[in-house]
Every structure is written in structure tokens, then in C-alpha cells.
Write a protein that holds these residues in place. Structure first.
Motif, PDB file in Angstrom:
ATOM      1  N   GLN A   1       3.098   4.565  11.515  1.00 12.65           N
ATOM      2  CA  GLN A   1       3.662   4.750  10.188  1.00 12.65           C
ATOM      3  C   GLN A   1       4.175   6.061  10.058  1.00 12.65           C
ATOM      4  O   GLN A   1       5.530   6.059   9.553  1.00 12.65           O
TER       5      GLN A   1
ATOM      6  N   ILE B   1      -2.232   5.289  13.580  1.00 13.98           N
ATOM      7  CA  ILE B   1      -1.152   5.141  12.489  1.00 13.98           C
ATOM      8  C   ILE B   1      -0.311   6.286  12.355  1.00 13.98           C
ATOM      9  O   ILE B   1       0.760   6.074  11.772  1.00 13.98           O
TER      10      ILE B   1
ATOM     11  N   ASN C   1       1.663   0.098   0.152  1.00 11.81           N
ATOM     12  CA  ASN C   1       2.628  -0.442   1.007  1.00 11.81           C
ATOM     13  C   ASN C   1       3.680  -1.102   0.709  1.00 11.81           C
ATOM     14  O   ASN C   1       4.866  -0.993   1.020  1.00 11.81           O
TER      15      ASN C   1
ATOM     16  N   GLU D   1      -2.665  -6.616   5.232  1.00  7.74           N
ATOM     17  CA  GLU D   1      -3.672  -6.120   4.492  1.00  7.74           C
ATOM     18  C   GLU D   1      -4.048  -7.059   2.834  1.00  7.74           C
ATOM     19  O   GLU D   1      -5.160  -7.136   2.748  1.00  7.74           O
TER      20      GLU D   1
ATOM     21  N   GLY E   1      -2.566  -2.767   0.696  1.00  9.18           N
ATOM     22  CA  GLY E   1      -1.404  -3.637   0.926  1.00  9.18           C
ATOM     23  C   GLY E   1      -0.506  -3.429  -0.155  1.00  9.18           C
ATOM     24  O   GLY E   1       0.746  -3.388  -0.078  1.00  9.18           O
TER      25      GLY E   1
ATOM     26  N   TYR F   1       5.411  -5.914   6.282  1.00  7.09           N
ATOM     27  CA  TYR F   1       4.278  -6.391   7.467  1.00  7.09           C
ATOM     28  C   TYR F   1       2.969  -5.747   7.087  1.00  7.09           C
ATOM     29  O   TYR F   1       1.951  -6.530   7.251  1.00  7.09           O
ATOM     30  N   PHE F   2       2.831  -4.435   6.725  1.00  6.95           N
ATOM     31  CA  PHE F   2       1.590  -3.886   6.452  1.00  6.95           C
ATOM     32  C   PHE F   2       1.053  -4.766   5.223  1.00  6.95           C
ATOM     33  O   PHE F   2      -0.106  -4.792   5.165  1.00  6.95           O
TER      34      PHE F   2
ATOM     35  N   TRP G   1      -6.059 -10.001   6.189  1.00  5.22           N
ATOM     36  CA  TRP G   1      -7.178  -8.833   6.387  1.00  5.22           C
ATOM     37  C   TRP G   1      -8.414  -9.633   6.905  1.00  5.22           C
ATOM     38  O   TRP G   1      -9.079  -9.319   7.960  1.00  5.22           O
TER      39      TRP G   1
ATOM     40  N   HIS H   1       6.621  -1.811   6.359  1.00  4.82           N
ATOM     41  CA  HIS H   1       5.785  -1.680   5.092  1.00  4.82           C
ATOM     42  C   HIS H   1       5.354  -3.171   4.443  1.00  4.82           C
ATOM     43  O   HIS H   1       4.301  -3.330   4.031  1.00  4.82           O
TER      44      HIS H   1
END
Length: 119
Positions: free
Chosen positions: A104, A100, A57, A23, A54, A18-19, A27, A16
Motif C-alpha cells: 500500500q 502493508i 479504502n 475486506e 474496506g 481490490y482492498f 473477508w 484500493h
């Protein structure tokens, strides 16, 4: 077994983070656009929405880290945050991309199962 559960929770938290980076900061950069399959125009137009995603996350990652830091007392926090990860992953798989679900929701579910089994 508790160590394995904590490693899984930590891995989900790192995913998360990393996400969040993807984001919020990448992006509209070449790596982010390639990762999400975005055109330059779409990435520019949706940058603020992606940054908001983001941030959420990041909150999930922070919650999981908090639960880990509390040790056994963080059990409920880990359960809640992992459940949120799974719900977000399932929703994303339904509304955005099936990928996803595997990136995720599945890791979140695996970590949740380990946390519950090691209680």
C-alpha cells in the motif's frame, strides 16, 4: 510523463478497490481468510470491522478517481489522497503487517512522486 503519473494514480486507485472487495465481501470467505491468514472464527468475529476498513479504502479509491477525472485541476486532490494512502500504509505496517508497507504505502509513494515531478 503526466500519462505515467496518471497510470500510477489509477493503479493505486484500483489497488484500493481490490482492498475494498477483499475486506468488505471476501473477508470471511476462503480467499479472504487465506489472503489475510485468518481463522474462520476470527474472520467471523471481525467481519464488521474489516468491512469498515474496506469502506475507507473505497473512499481513497474514489478520491483518486475524482482527482484523475479533474485532470490538472485534480492535482491537490491526488496529493491529499495519495498522502492518506501512504499514512494508512505506514500505520498498517506498524500495527498489523510489514507487508502493508510494500503493498500500500510504496505504490502510493511512487505515484505521489510521479504526480509531484510532473506538475
Amino acid at each position: 510523463m503526466t500519462t505515467l503519473a496518471n497510470i500510477a494514480v489509477g493503479a493505486v486507485a484500483l489497488l484500493h478497490v481490490y482492498f475494498l472487495v477483499l475486506e468488505m465481501f471476501l473477508w470471511d470467505k476462503p480467499f479472504g481468510r487465506k489472503t489475510f491468514g485468518l481463522t474462520r472464527e476470527f474472520a467471523a468475529a471481525s467481519k464488521s470491522i474489516a468491512a469498515n476498513q474496506g469502506l475507507y479504502n473505497g473512499f481513497l479509491a474514489a478520491g483518486l478517481a475524482w482527482g484523475l477525472c479533474l485532470g490538472a485541476a485534480g492535482y491537490q486532490i491526488k496529493l491529499f489522497c495519495l498522502a492518506c494512502v501512504i499514512v494508512a500504509g505506514v500505520f498498517g505496517a506498524i500495527t498489523a503487517s510489514r507487508k502493508i508497507l510494500w503493498v500500500q504505502a510504496f505504490p502510493g509513494a511512487a505515484a505521489l512522486a510521479l504526480v509531484i515531478v510532473t506538475r
